[in-house]
Motif scaffolding. Structure first.
Motif, mmCIF file in Angstrom:
data_model
loop_
_atom_site.group_PDB
_atom_site.id
_atom_site.type_symbol
_atom_site.label_atom_id
_atom_site.label_comp_id
_atom_site.label_asym_id
_atom_site.label_seq_id
_atom_site.Cartn_x
_atom_site.Cartn_y
_atom_site.Cartn_z
ATOM 1 N N UNK A 148 17.853 21.835 52.407
ATOM 2 C CA UNK A 148 18.001 20.575 53.178
ATOM 3 C C UNK A 148 19.148 20.721 54.108
ATOM 4 N N UNK A 149 19.229 22.027 54.945
ATOM 5 C CA UNK A 149 20.288 22.147 56.010
ATOM 6 C C UNK A 149 19.385 22.650 57.019
ATOM 7 N N UNK A 150 20.250 22.695 57.982
ATOM 8 C CA UNK A 150 19.836 23.482 59.415
ATOM 9 C C UNK A 150 19.902 25.014 59.149
ATOM 10 N N UNK A 151 19.200 25.908 59.849
ATOM 11 C CA UNK A 151 19.472 27.061 59.953
ATOM 12 C C UNK A 151 20.780 27.707 60.446
ATOM 13 N N UNK A 152 21.416 28.503 60.032
ATOM 14 C CA UNK A 152 22.725 29.163 60.274
ATOM 15 C C UNK A 152 22.458 30.587 60.621
ATOM 16 N N UNK A 153 22.967 30.750 61.919
ATOM 17 C CA UNK A 153 22.829 32.377 62.503
ATOM 18 C C UNK A 153 23.566 33.187 61.506
ATOM 19 N N UNK A 154 22.852 34.270 61.354
ATOM 20 C CA UNK A 154 23.179 35.677 60.576
ATOM 21 C C UNK A 154 23.808 36.770 61.680
ATOM 22 N N UNK A 155 22.660 37.036 62.253
ATOM 23 C CA UNK A 155 22.799 38.174 63.005
ATOM 24 C C UNK A 155 21.866 38.536 64.185
ATOM 25 N N UNK A 156 22.168 39.217 65.265
ATOM 26 C CA UNK A 156 21.324 39.475 66.429
ATOM 27 C C UNK A 156 21.133 40.884 66.719
ATOM 28 N N UNK A 157 19.972 41.348 67.007
ATOM 29 C CA UNK A 157 19.528 42.711 67.658
ATOM 30 C C UNK A 157 19.260 42.513 68.977
ATOM 31 N N UNK A 158 19.587 43.437 69.888
ATOM 32 C CA UNK A 158 18.887 43.734 71.075
ATOM 33 C C UNK A 158 18.309 45.115 71.002
ATOM 34 N N UNK A 159 16.872 45.321 70.850
ATOM 35 C CA UNK A 159 16.255 46.427 70.416
ATOM 36 C C UNK A 159 16.934 47.028 69.138
ATOM 37 N N UNK A 160 17.405 48.085 69.076
ATOM 38 C CA UNK A 160 18.142 48.795 67.775
ATOM 39 C C UNK A 160 19.499 48.574 67.565
ATOM 40 N N UNK A 161 20.138 47.773 68.684
ATOM 41 C CA UNK A 161 21.672 47.627 68.539
ATOM 42 C C UNK A 161 21.919 46.278 68.075
ATOM 43 N N UNK A 162 22.831 46.155 66.903
ATOM 44 C CA UNK A 162 23.247 44.697 66.420
ATOM 45 C C UNK A 162 24.301 44.516 67.252
ATOM 46 N N UNK A 163 24.118 43.342 68.134
ATOM 47 C CA UNK A 163 25.222 42.989 69.124
ATOM 48 C C UNK A 163 25.914 41.775 68.523
ATOM 49 N N UNK A 164 25.548 41.335 67.489
ATOM 50 C CA UNK A 164 26.532 40.008 66.834
ATOM 51 C C UNK A 164 26.034 40.271 65.647
ATOM 52 N N UNK A 165 27.138 40.242 64.545
ATOM 53 C CA UNK A 165 26.816 40.132 63.329
ATOM 54 C C UNK A 165 27.822 39.330 62.667
ATOM 55 N N UNK A 166 28.311 38.155 63.428
ATOM 56 C CA UNK A 166 29.474 37.355 63.144
ATOM 57 C C UNK A 166 29.077 36.410 62.118
ATOM 58 N N UNK A 167 27.840 36.125 61.753
ATOM 59 C CA UNK A 167 27.387 35.087 60.956
ATOM 60 C C UNK A 167 27.078 35.632 59.658
ATOM 61 N N UNK A 168 27.259 36.809 59.314
ATOM 62 C CA UNK A 168 26.953 37.465 58.174
ATOM 63 C C UNK A 168 27.989 36.855 57.111
ATOM 64 N N UNK A 169 27.823 36.496 56.025
ATOM 65 C CA UNK A 169 28.720 35.743 54.911
ATOM 66 C C UNK A 169 29.605 36.497 54.362
ATOM 67 N N UNK A 170 29.427 37.886 54.273
ATOM 68 C CA UNK A 170 30.088 38.877 53.394
ATOM 69 C C UNK A 170 29.521 40.367 53.508
ATOM 70 N N UNK A 171 30.461 41.167 53.083
ATOM 71 C CA UNK A 171 30.096 42.781 53.248
ATOM 72 C C UNK A 171 28.813 42.935 52.356
ATOM 73 N N UNK A 172 28.430 41.974 51.463
ATOM 74 C CA UNK A 172 27.096 42.298 50.862
ATOM 75 C C UNK A 172 25.937 42.298 51.619
ATOM 76 N N UNK A 173 25.969 41.486 52.777
ATOM 77 C CA UNK A 173 24.850 41.329 53.708
ATOM 78 C C UNK A 173 24.958 42.544 54.678
ATOM 79 N N UNK A 174 23.739 43.085 54.897
ATOM 80 C CA UNK A 174 23.605 44.329 56.143
ATOM 81 C C UNK A 174 22.242 44.090 56.579
ATOM 82 N N UNK A 175 22.148 44.187 57.801
ATOM 83 C CA UNK A 175 20.774 44.190 58.497
ATOM 84 C C UNK A 175 20.854 45.528 59.504
ATOM 85 N N UNK A 176 19.432 45.793 59.582
ATOM 86 C CA UNK A 176 19.334 47.074 60.375
ATOM 87 C C UNK A 176 17.915 46.743 61.128
#
Lengths: 113, 113
Positions: free
Chosen positions: B40-68
Protein backbone atom coordinates in the motif's frame (compact mmCIF):
# COMPACT_ATOMS: atom_id res chain seq x y z
CA UNK A 1 15.58 16.54 0.34
CA UNK A 2 12.92 15.72 -2.22
CA UNK A 3 9.40 14.83 -1.14
CA UNK A 4 6.26 13.90 -3.07
CA UNK A 5 2.79 14.05 -1.53
CA UNK A 6 -0.37 12.46 -2.89
CA UNK A 7 -3.27 13.44 -0.66
CA UNK A 8 -5.95 11.23 -2.23
CA UNK A 9 -5.60 7.59 -1.11
CA UNK A 10 -8.52 6.47 -3.31
CA UNK A 11 -10.56 7.90 -6.17
CA UNK A 12 -13.49 6.58 -8.18
CA UNK A 13 -14.81 7.63 -11.56
CA UNK A 14 -17.52 6.46 -13.91
CA UNK A 15 -16.45 5.03 -17.23
CA UNK A 16 -16.10 7.74 -19.93
CA UNK A 17 -15.87 10.54 -17.38
CA UNK A 18 -12.87 12.66 -16.41
CA UNK A 19 -10.87 12.40 -13.20
CA UNK A 20 -7.98 14.42 -11.77
CA UNK A 21 -5.34 13.02 -9.43
CA UNK A 22 -3.40 15.48 -7.26
CA UNK A 23 0.29 15.64 -6.46
CA UNK A 24 2.48 18.19 -4.73
CA UNK A 25 6.22 18.00 -4.34
CA UNK A 26 9.17 19.75 -2.80
CA UNK A 27 12.68 20.15 -4.13
CA UNK A 28 15.40 22.74 -3.82
CA UNK A 29 16.55 22.21 -7.39
CA UNK A 30 15.40 24.13 -10.43
CA UNK A 31 16.03 21.31 -12.90
CA UNK A 32 14.09 18.10 -12.43
CA UNK A 33 11.61 15.72 -14.01
CA UNK A 34 8.13 14.79 -12.86
CA UNK A 35 6.35 11.56 -13.72
CA UNK A 36 3.09 9.74 -13.34
CA UNK A 37 3.33 5.94 -13.20
CA UNK A 38 0.54 3.40 -13.29
CA UNK A 39 0.85 0.14 -11.34
CA UNK A 40 -1.79 -2.50 -12.15
CA UNK A 41 -2.09 -5.72 -10.10
CA UNK A 42 0.69 -7.21 -12.22
CA UNK A 43 2.97 -4.89 -10.20
CA UNK A 44 4.93 -3.54 -13.16
CA UNK A 45 5.34 0.22 -13.08
CA UNK A 46 4.21 1.69 -16.38
CA UNK A 47 5.16 5.24 -17.32
CA UNK A 48 2.04 7.28 -18.10
CA UNK A 49 3.46 10.74 -18.68
CA UNK A 50 6.60 12.77 -18.04
CA UNK A 51 7.22 16.51 -17.61
CA UNK A 52 10.53 18.36 -17.64
CA UNK A 53 10.51 21.24 -15.17
CA UNK A 54 12.06 23.74 -17.59
CA UNK A 55 9.20 23.26 -20.06
CA UNK A 56 6.22 25.50 -19.41
CA UNK A 57 3.91 23.60 -21.73
CA UNK A 58 1.92 20.87 -20.02
CA UNK A 59 2.64 17.36 -21.28
CA UNK A 60 -0.13 15.33 -22.91
CA UNK A 61 -0.31 11.69 -23.98
CA UNK A 62 -3.59 10.80 -25.65
CA UNK A 63 -6.23 10.75 -22.85
CA UNK A 64 -3.69 11.75 -20.20
CA UNK A 65 -2.60 15.30 -19.50
CA UNK A 66 -0.97 17.16 -16.64
CA UNK A 67 -1.42 20.53 -15.00
CA UNK A 68 2.09 21.56 -13.99
CA UNK A 69 2.26 24.59 -11.69
CA UNK A 70 5.96 25.08 -10.98
CA UNK A 71 5.62 27.96 -8.53
CA UNK A 72 3.03 26.08 -6.52
CA UNK A 73 4.99 22.80 -6.87
CA UNK A 74 1.89 21.05 -8.06
CA UNK A 75 1.63 18.33 -10.72
CA UNK A 76 -1.86 16.89 -11.23
CA UNK A 77 -2.88 14.19 -13.71
CA UNK A 78 -6.09 14.42 -15.70
CA UNK A 79 -7.51 11.29 -17.27
CA UNK A 80 -10.21 11.93 -19.86
CA UNK A 81 -12.74 9.39 -21.15
CA UNK A 82 -11.83 6.97 -18.34
CA UNK A 83 -11.72 3.30 -19.27
CA UNK A 84 -12.01 0.18 -17.15
CA UNK A 85 -8.38 -0.59 -17.97
CA UNK A 86 -7.32 2.60 -16.22
CA UNK A 87 -8.12 0.96 -12.88
CA UNK A 88 -4.78 0.81 -11.05
CA UNK A 89 -2.57 2.45 -8.47
CA UNK A 90 -1.12 5.74 -9.72
CA UNK A 91 2.14 7.15 -8.42
CA UNK A 92 3.53 10.63 -8.81
CA UNK A 93 7.33 10.73 -8.85
CA UNK A 94 10.12 13.31 -8.93
CA UNK A 95 13.67 13.00 -10.13
CA UNK A 96 16.37 15.62 -9.93
CA UNK A 97 18.97 15.51 -12.69
CA UNK A 98 21.49 12.76 -12.03
CA UNK A 99 19.51 11.45 -9.10
CA UNK A 100 17.05 8.76 -8.17
CA UNK A 101 13.25 8.67 -8.49
CA UNK A 102 11.28 9.62 -5.39
CA UNK A 103 7.69 8.39 -5.29
CA UNK A 104 4.55 9.51 -3.55
CA UNK A 105 2.37 7.10 -1.55
CA UNK A 106 0.01 6.52 -4.46
CA UNK A 107 -3.67 6.91 -5.32
CA UNK A 108 -5.89 3.92 -6.05
CA UNK A 109 -8.13 4.73 -9.01
CA UNK A 110 -11.25 2.66 -9.62
CA UNK A 111 -13.15 3.07 -12.87
CA UNK A 112 -16.75 1.92 -12.57
CA UNK A 113 -18.96 0.69 -15.40
CA UNK B 1 15.88 -9.10 -23.47
CA UNK B 2 12.69 -7.28 -24.26
CA UNK B 3 12.09 -6.14 -20.71
CA UNK B 4 13.47 -6.21 -17.19
CA UNK B 5 13.15 -9.70 -15.78
CA UNK B 6 12.99 -10.43 -12.06
CA UNK B 7 13.03 -13.79 -10.33
CA UNK B 8 11.55 -15.34 -8.39
CA UNK B 9 8.16 -13.69 -8.74
CA UNK B 10 7.21 -14.83 -5.22
CA UNK B 11 9.41 -15.86 -2.33
CA UNK B 12 8.37 -17.06 1.10
CA UNK B 13 11.17 -17.15 3.65
CA UNK B 14 11.26 -18.17 7.27
CA UNK B 15 12.49 -15.51 9.64
CA UNK B 16 16.26 -15.72 9.86
CA UNK B 17 16.69 -17.25 6.42
CA UNK B 18 18.88 -15.64 3.74
CA UNK B 19 17.32 -14.78 0.36
CA UNK B 20 18.67 -13.71 -3.04
CA UNK B 21 16.58 -11.80 -5.55
CA UNK B 22 17.67 -11.56 -9.17
CA UNK B 23 17.27 -8.77 -11.71
CA UNK B 24 18.09 -9.17 -15.40
CA UNK B 25 18.01 -5.68 -16.97
CA UNK B 26 17.46 -4.75 -20.59
CA UNK B 27 20.58 -5.45 -22.62
CA UNK B 28 22.75 -2.36 -22.90
CA UNK B 29 21.16 -0.54 -19.96
CA UNK B 30 24.02 0.75 -17.85
CA UNK B 31 21.94 2.09 -14.94
CA UNK B 32 20.17 -0.28 -12.57
CA UNK B 33 18.06 0.58 -9.54
CA UNK B 34 16.51 -1.42 -6.72
CA UNK B 35 13.40 -0.22 -4.88
CA UNK B 36 11.46 -1.64 -1.93
CA UNK B 37 7.68 -1.27 -1.95
CA UNK B 38 5.80 -2.03 1.25
CA UNK B 39 2.13 -2.99 0.97
CA UNK B 40 0.00 0.00 0.00
CA UNK B 41 2.99 2.34 -0.22
CA UNK B 42 5.11 3.93 -2.90
CA UNK B 43 8.46 2.40 -3.83
CA UNK B 44 11.46 3.54 -1.83
CA UNK B 45 14.97 3.70 -3.23
CA UNK B 46 17.47 1.11 -2.06
CA UNK B 47 20.52 1.29 -4.31
CA UNK B 48 21.86 2.28 -7.73
CA UNK B 49 24.48 0.85 -10.07
CA UNK B 50 26.21 2.41 -13.03
CA UNK B 51 27.59 -0.64 -14.86
CA UNK B 52 29.26 -2.69 -12.12
CA UNK B 53 29.87 0.25 -9.81
CA UNK B 54 27.48 0.73 -6.92
CA UNK B 55 27.25 4.52 -6.84
CA UNK B 56 24.57 4.97 -4.22
CA UNK B 57 23.51 2.57 -1.48
CA UNK B 58 22.06 5.16 0.85
CA UNK B 59 18.62 3.51 0.84
CA UNK B 60 19.68 0.09 2.09
CA UNK B 61 17.89 -0.18 5.46
CA UNK B 62 20.52 -2.19 7.29
CA UNK B 63 23.76 -4.09 6.85
CA UNK B 64 21.66 -7.20 6.27
CA UNK B 65 20.96 -5.88 2.78
CA UNK B 66 23.61 -6.29 0.11
CA UNK B 67 23.48 -5.78 -3.66
CA UNK B 68 25.92 -6.61 -6.40
CA UNK B 69 26.26 -6.39 -10.16
CA UNK B 70 29.66 -7.94 -10.81
CA UNK B 71 29.69 -7.87 -14.61
CA UNK B 72 27.57 -4.80 -15.12
CA UNK B 73 24.53 -6.77 -16.24
CA UNK B 74 22.56 -9.08 -13.91
CA UNK B 75 22.15 -7.83 -10.36
CA UNK B 76 21.38 -9.69 -7.16
CA UNK B 77 19.87 -8.22 -4.02
CA UNK B 78 20.68 -10.34 -1.00
CA UNK B 79 18.97 -10.09 2.36
CA UNK B 80 20.56 -11.90 5.26
CA UNK B 81 18.72 -13.10 8.37
CA UNK B 82 15.34 -11.94 7.04
CA UNK B 83 12.93 -10.21 9.42
CA UNK B 84 9.17 -9.74 9.13
CA UNK B 85 9.63 -6.06 8.31
CA UNK B 86 11.52 -7.10 5.16
CA UNK B 87 8.23 -8.36 3.67
CA UNK B 88 7.64 -6.21 0.59
CA UNK B 89 7.78 -6.14 -3.18
CA UNK B 90 11.31 -5.57 -4.46
CA UNK B 91 11.34 -3.75 -7.79
CA UNK B 92 14.24 -3.48 -10.17
CA UNK B 93 14.51 -0.87 -12.92
CA UNK B 94 17.07 -0.20 -15.62
CA UNK B 95 17.83 2.62 -18.01
CA UNK B 96 20.30 3.68 -20.65
CA UNK B 97 21.60 6.35 -18.28
CA UNK B 98 20.71 7.96 -14.99
CA UNK B 99 18.63 10.68 -16.67
CA UNK B 100 16.99 8.39 -19.20
CA UNK B 101 13.56 6.78 -18.73
CA UNK B 102 13.42 3.77 -16.43
CA UNK B 103 11.91 0.40 -17.37
CA UNK B 104 10.66 -1.52 -14.36
CA UNK B 105 10.40 -5.24 -13.82
CA UNK B 106 7.34 -6.89 -12.27
CA UNK B 107 9.06 -7.28 -8.93
CA UNK B 108 9.60 -10.04 -6.42
CA UNK B 109 7.08 -10.29 -3.59
CA UNK B 110 8.94 -11.40 -0.47
CA UNK B 111 6.95 -12.67 2.47
CA UNK B 112 8.82 -13.43 5.69
CA UNK B 113 6.94 -15.77 8.03
Amino acid sequence: AQTVTQSQPEMSVQEAETVTLSCTYDTSESNYYLFWYKQPPSRQMILVIRQEAYKQQNATENRFSVNFQKAAKSFSLKISDSQLGDTAMYFCALRQYGNKLVFGAGTILRVKS
Amino acid sequence: GAGVSQSPRYKVAKRGQDVALRCDPISGHVSLFWYQQALGQGPEFLTYFQNEAQLDKSGLPSDRFFAERPEGSVSTLKIQRTQQEDSAVYLCASSLGVDRPYTFGSGTRLTVV
